[in-house]
Design an enzyme around this catalytic site. Structure first.
Site, PDB file in Angstrom:
ATOM      1  CG  ASP A  13      47.295  41.660  39.963  1.00  0.00           C
ATOM      2  OD1 ASP A  13      47.299  40.483  39.118  1.00  0.00           O
ATOM      3  OD2 ASP A  13      48.677  41.912  39.985  1.00  0.00           O
ATOM      4  CE  LYS A  16      42.433  41.361  35.009  1.00  0.00           C
ATOM      5  NZ  LYS A  16      43.136  41.950  35.941  1.00  0.00           N
ATOM      6  N   GLY A  40      47.720  36.576  35.745  1.00  0.00           N
ATOM      7  CA  GLY A  40      47.382  35.398  36.810  1.00  0.00           C
ATOM      8  C   GLY A  40      46.007  35.617  37.431  1.00  0.00           C
ATOM      9  CG  HIS A  41      43.188  36.193  35.435  1.00  0.00           C
ATOM     10  ND1 HIS A  41      42.264  36.183  34.319  1.00  0.00           N
ATOM     11  CD2 HIS A  41      43.836  37.353  35.385  1.00  0.00           C
ATOM     12  CE1 HIS A  41      42.741  37.481  33.573  1.00  0.00           C
ATOM     13  NE2 HIS A  41      43.532  38.054  34.078  1.00  0.00           N
ATOM     14  CD  GLN A 224      47.855  41.559  30.893  1.00  0.00           C
ATOM     15  OE1 GLN A 224      47.634  41.597  29.752  1.00  0.00           O
ATOM     16  NE2 GLN A 224      48.261  40.577  31.350  1.00  0.00           N
ATOM     17  NE  ARG A 305      49.211  41.030  43.035  1.00  0.00           N
ATOM     18  CZ  ARG A 305      48.229  40.179  43.064  1.00  0.00           C
ATOM     19  NH1 ARG A 305      47.453  40.445  43.790  1.00  0.00           N
ATOM     20  NH2 ARG A 305      48.242  39.332  42.240  1.00  0.00           N
TER      21      ARG A 305
HETATM   22  P1  GDP Z   1      43.254  39.220  38.751  1.00  0.00           P
HETATM   23  O1  GDP Z   1      44.554  39.185  37.992  1.00  0.00           O
HETATM   24  O2  GDP Z   1      42.461  40.716  38.236  1.00  0.00           O
HETATM   25  O3  GDP Z   1      42.319  38.020  38.405  1.00  0.00           O
HETATM   26  O4  GDP Z   1      43.303  39.375  40.122  1.00  0.00           O
HETATM   27  P2  GDP Z   1      44.568  38.265  41.104  1.00  0.00           P
HETATM   28  O5  GDP Z   1      43.835  37.043  41.130  1.00  0.00           O
HETATM   29  O6  GDP Z   1      45.566  38.290  40.333  1.00  0.00           O
HETATM   30  O7  GDP Z   1      44.412  38.873  42.549  1.00  0.00           O
HETATM   31  C1  GDP Z   1      43.170  39.211  43.011  1.00  0.00           C
HETATM   32  C2  GDP Z   1      43.413  38.366  44.627  1.00  0.00           C
HETATM   33  O8  GDP Z   1      42.528  38.727  45.416  1.00  0.00           O
HETATM   34  C3  GDP Z   1      43.208  36.947  44.174  1.00  0.00           C
HETATM   35  O9  GDP Z   1      43.926  36.072  44.973  1.00  0.00           O
HETATM   36  C4  GDP Z   1      41.694  36.903  44.777  1.00  0.00           C
HETATM   37  O10 GDP Z   1      41.488  35.665  45.265  1.00  0.00           O
HETATM   38  C5  GDP Z   1      41.502  37.698  45.769  1.00  0.00           C
HETATM   39  N1  GDP Z   1      40.192  38.293  45.881  1.00  0.00           N
HETATM   40  C6  GDP Z   1      39.288  38.623  44.940  1.00  0.00           C
HETATM   41  N2  GDP Z   1      38.112  39.261  45.408  1.00  0.00           N
HETATM   42  C7  GDP Z   1      38.493  39.658  46.581  1.00  0.00           C
HETATM   43  C8  GDP Z   1      38.023  40.055  47.762  1.00  0.00           C
HETATM   44  O11 GDP Z   1      36.721  40.595  47.753  1.00  0.00           O
HETATM   45  N3  GDP Z   1      38.426  40.137  48.990  1.00  0.00           N
HETATM   46  C9  GDP Z   1      39.492  39.187  49.407  1.00  0.00           C
HETATM   47  N4  GDP Z   1      39.979  39.486  50.640  1.00  0.00           N
HETATM   48  N5  GDP Z   1      40.268  38.870  48.411  1.00  0.00           N
HETATM   49  C10 GDP Z   1      39.568  38.760  46.908  1.00  0.00           C
HETATM   50  P1  IMO Z   2      46.513  40.312  35.452  1.00  0.00           P
HETATM   51  O1  IMO Z   2      45.676  39.681  34.399  1.00  0.00           O
HETATM   52  C1  IMO Z   2      49.564  43.047  37.151  1.00  0.00           C
HETATM   53  C2  IMO Z   2      52.686  44.314  34.522  1.00  0.00           C
HETATM   54  C3  IMO Z   2      54.223  43.789  34.868  1.00  0.00           C
HETATM   55  C4  IMO Z   2      54.908  45.086  34.140  1.00  0.00           C
HETATM   56  C5  IMO Z   2      54.298  45.319  32.691  1.00  0.00           C
HETATM   57  C6  IMO Z   2      54.665  44.714  31.624  1.00  0.00           C
HETATM   58  O2  IMO Z   2      46.797  39.168  36.594  1.00  0.00           O
HETATM   59  O3  IMO Z   2      45.991  41.338  36.095  1.00  0.00           O
HETATM   60  P2  IMO Z   2      54.787  42.236  30.800  1.00  0.00           P
HETATM   61  O4  IMO Z   2      55.317  41.166  31.144  1.00  0.00           O
HETATM   62  O5  IMO Z   2      53.405  42.122  30.297  1.00  0.00           O
HETATM   63  O6  IMO Z   2      55.496  42.921  29.559  1.00  0.00           O
HETATM   64  O7  IMO Z   2      55.034  43.455  31.626  1.00  0.00           O
HETATM   65  O8  IMO Z   2      53.048  44.810  33.231  1.00  0.00           O
HETATM   66  N1  IMO Z   2      51.804  43.232  34.283  1.00  0.00           N
HETATM   67  C7  IMO Z   2      50.711  42.863  35.163  1.00  0.00           C
HETATM   68  N2  IMO Z   2      50.629  43.458  36.405  1.00  0.00           N
HETATM   69  N3  IMO Z   2      48.725  42.133  36.748  1.00  0.00           N
HETATM   70  C8  IMO Z   2      48.857  41.442  35.417  1.00  0.00           C
HETATM   71  O9  IMO Z   2      48.162  40.756  34.893  1.00  0.00           O
HETATM   72  C9  IMO Z   2      49.990  41.815  34.780  1.00  0.00           C
HETATM   73  N4  IMO Z   2      50.586  41.435  33.417  1.00  0.00           N
HETATM   74  C10 IMO Z   2      51.568  42.282  33.403  1.00  0.00           C
HETATM   75  O10 IMO Z   2      54.334  43.677  36.168  1.00  0.00           O
HETATM   76  O11 IMO Z   2      54.896  46.083  34.958  1.00  0.00           O
HETATM   77 MG    MG Z   3      46.274  38.876  38.479  1.00  0.00          MG
END
Ligand code: GDP
Ligand code: IMO
Ligand code: MG
Length: 434
Positions: A13, A16, A40-41, A224, A305
Site C-alpha cells: 500500500d 504503487k 488493491g492499487h 504487496q 491499516r
Molecule cells: P498500492 O497498493 O501500493 O497501490 O497503494 P494503495 O492504493 O493501496 O494505497 C495508497 C493510497 O494512497 C491510495 O488511496 C492512493 O490514492 C493514495 N495516494 C497515493 N499517493 C499519495 C500521495 O502522495 N498523497 C496522498 N494523500 N495520497 C496518496
Molecule cells: P498491495 O498490492 C497490504 C497482507 C495481508 C496479510 C498478508 C497475507 O495493495 O500493496 P494474503 O491474503 O496475501 O495471504 O495475506 O499480506 N497483504 C497486503 N497488505 N497491501 C497488499 O497489497 C497486501 N496483500 C496482502 O493483509 O497480512
Molecule cells: Mg494496496
C-alpha cells in the site's frame, strides 16, 4: 530503452498504483508478476477513482498492453468482475489485456482452506485477505495446481479438477467440514469463465521477450511489498509470493539481463495490514492521526491499516535485497500537520542496538525502535510539483531519509493525482523514466 521494475519497499500500500499509472504512458507494456486479487492499487485520474486488484494499472492508458504474468494467481471470477467494472468505465480491456497460460487458478476451496487455517483457535492468525492466495500457491509449489492453459482445455480440466477436489474434500472433512464440493457446478462455472478469458490467454513470456527484442519498453508492477515477500519478508507474517525484484523475472519469464532499473516505492511513514511485527508502529492518538490524515483503510478488505513512523533499517534492508536504483517517497502531504516527526533509525533487540533485520519470529517480535525526531513543517505540501517549493523542514526530512537509507530519492508524491508529483531533475529515476 529501459525496462523498469516498480515495487513496494515496505509492507504494501505504498502507492504503487499511482506511480505505475503515472509513468505507464512512457511504456508499451505493464506486467504484473506475482500476487493476485489480494492487491488493491488505487489510481485517481481526475475525478475518477479505480481500484485495480489483478489487472496491471497500465490498463488505464489507452494503447498500453497490460500483462498478467505466470507468477500471478488468478481467481477467474474476480478477474471477470474486474474486467466488467473497467469496461463499464470505458476501458478497452479485451484488446489491451494478456493473461499468461502458465498462471495458476484459484478455486473456492482455496478460500475455505485458508479460513480453516486462519480460524484455528490454538494458532496465531496471519490476518490474510481471505482470497485463497496462500493455498493456491501451496498447490502450485506442491505440483498439483491447475494452470490457465489447463482451465481452457475442458477434458483435461475436469480430470485435474476431480483429483484436486477429492484431496481438498478429504482435508476439509478432517477439520469437520462436511459440505460437499459442488463438482458439476464448479466445472460449469469455470467453463463459462474460461470462455471469457480464452481470447486473452497466451504465452506471455514470449510476448514480453519478443516485445523487448523489438525495442518496446516494459514496466513491471509489483504487488504487496518487500516485507511481505515469502523469502525476504517478516516470515511467517507475509504473503505467499515473491514480491521482491527477483520475482519480476521468475514471474514473467523475462531474464535479469533485460532489466535496466529497479525503483522502490515507500510512504513517508509506514503502514501494515494484518498481523506480524511492526517495530515503529504508532499506537493510540499518534497512529489514529496518521490513519485519519492518510485515509489508511485497506482498499480490498476495508480494514484499518496499522500506522507508524518511517523505518530506516527496514528501508536499507529492502534496498539491499532489491538493489533499488531510486526511491519514490509517497504521501509526504499526510505529515503536513505534525510538529515533530519521529524516524526509526535503529532497532534494539534484547537490549542491544542493531540495524540488521532479524530472521526469527522471537527476535522480530522483541524488536524495539530507536528514534531520532525531526521538526515538522506545518505547512501544506499537497499538490507541490517542484522540490524547491517544499518547506525547508520537508526538504530536510526527505534529505534525511535519503542519506540514512543510502538510496536516491528521485521522486516525491504530494497527493493521489497524477499531477501531484515532484520528479527530481538530474535523478537516476528521471533517466529511467525518460
Ligand atoms: P498500492 O497498493 O501500493 O497501490 O497503494 P494503495 O492504493 O493501496 O494505497 C495508497 C493510497 O494512497 C491510495 O488511496 C492512493 O490514492 C493514495 N495516494 C497515493 N499517493 C499519495 C500521495 O502522495 N498523497 C496522498 N494523500 N495520497 C496518496
Ligand atoms: P498491495 O498490492 C497490504 C497482507 C495481508 C496479510 C498478508 C497475507 O495493495 O500493496 P494474503 O491474503 O496475501 O495471504 O495475506 O499480506 N497483504 C497486503 N497488505 N497491501 C497488499 O497489497 C497486501 N496483500 C496482502 O493483509 O497480512
Ligand atoms: Mg494496496
Amino acid at each position: 530503452m529501459s525496462n523498469v521494475i516498480v515495487l513496494g519497499a515496505q509492507w504494501g500500500d505504498e502507492g504503487k498504483g499511482k506511480i505505475v499509472d503515472l509513468f505507464s504512458d512512457r511504456f508499451d507494456i505493464v506486467a504484473r508478476y506475482q500476487g493476485g486479487h489480494n492487491a488493491g492499487h488505487t489510481v485517481q485520474v481526475g475525478d475518477k477513482k479505480f481500484i485495480l486488484k489483478l489487472i496491471p494499472s497500465g490498463i488505464l492508458r489507452p494503447g498500453v498492453r497490460a500483462v498478467i504474468g505466470n507468477g500471478v494467481v488468478v481467481d477467474p471470477a474476480a478477474l471477470v468482475e474486474e474486467m466488467d467494472m473497467l469496461e463499464k468505465m470505458g476501458i478497452d480491456v479485451k484488446s489491451q489485456l494478456s493473461i499468461s497460460n502458465r498462471a495458476h487458478v484459484i478455486f473456492p476451496f482455496h478460500r475455505v482452506l485458508e479460513n480453516i487455517s486462519e480460524n484455528r483457535k490454538d494458532r496465531e492468525a496471519i490476518g490474510t485477505t481471505s482470497r485463497g492466495i496462500g493455498p493456491c500457491y501451496e498447490d502450485k509449489v506442491g505440483r498439483r495446481g491447475i494452470r490457465i492453459a489447463e482451465l481452457l482445455d475442458e477434458p483435461t480440466f475436469r480430470t485435474l479438477y476431480r483429483y484436486i477436489a477429492e484431496d481438498k474434500q478429504t482435508l476439509a472433512r478432517a477439520f469437520g467440514i462436511e459440505s460437499e464440493i459442488d463438482f458439476a457446478g464448479i466445472c460449469q462455472q469455470y467453463r463459462m469463465l474460461a470462455d471469457r478469458l480464452r481470447p486473452m490467454v497466451c504465452d506471455t513470456a514470449r510476448l514480453l521477450n519478443d516485445a523487448i527484442s523489438a525495442g518496446k519498453r516494459v514496466l513491471f508492477e509489483g504487488a504487496q511489498g518487500t516485507m511481505l515477500d515469502i523469502d525476504h519478508g517478516t516470515y511467517p507474517f507475509v504473503t505467499s509470493s515473491s514480491a521482491a525484484a527477483g520475482g519480476a523475472c521468475t514471474g514473467t519469464g523475462v531474464p535479469p539481463t533485460r532489466i535496466d532499473g529497479i525503483v522502490g516505492v515507500s510512504k513517508a511513514y509506514i503502514t501494515r495490514v494484518g498481523g506480524g511485527p511492526f517495530p515503529s508502529e504508532a499506537h493510540g492518538a499518534a497512529g489514529d492521526a496518521i490513519r485519519r490524515a492518510g485515509n489508511e483503510f485497506g482498499s480490498v478488505t476495508g480494514r484499518p491499516r496499522r500506522c507508524g513512523w518511517f523505518d530506516v533499517p527496514l528501508l536499507r534492508y529492502t534496498a539491499t535485497v532489491n538493489g533499488f536504483d531510486s526511491l519514490i517517497i509517497t504521501k509526504l502531504d499526510v505529515l503536513d500537520e505534525l510538529s515533530d516527526i519521529p524516524v526509526c533509525v535503529r532497532y534494539k533487540i534484547g537490549g542491544v542496538e542493531t540495524d540488521e533485520m532479524p530472521a526469527t519470529r522471537a527476535a522480530m517480535e522483541s524488536m524495539e525502535a530507536v528514534y531520532e525526531t525531526l521538526p515538522g513543517w506545518r505547512k501544506p505540501t499537497k499538490g507541490t510539483t517542484r522540490y524547491e517549493d517544499l518547506p525547508d523542514e520537508a526538504k530536510r526530512y526527505v534529505d534525511f531519509l535519503e542519506s540514512r537509507s543510502q538510496v536516491e530519492v528521485g521522486c516525491v508524491s504530494t497527493g493521489p493525482e497524477r499531477s501531484q508529483t515532484i520528479v527530481r531533475a538530474g535523478s537516476k529515476l528521471e533517466k529511467l523514466f525518460s
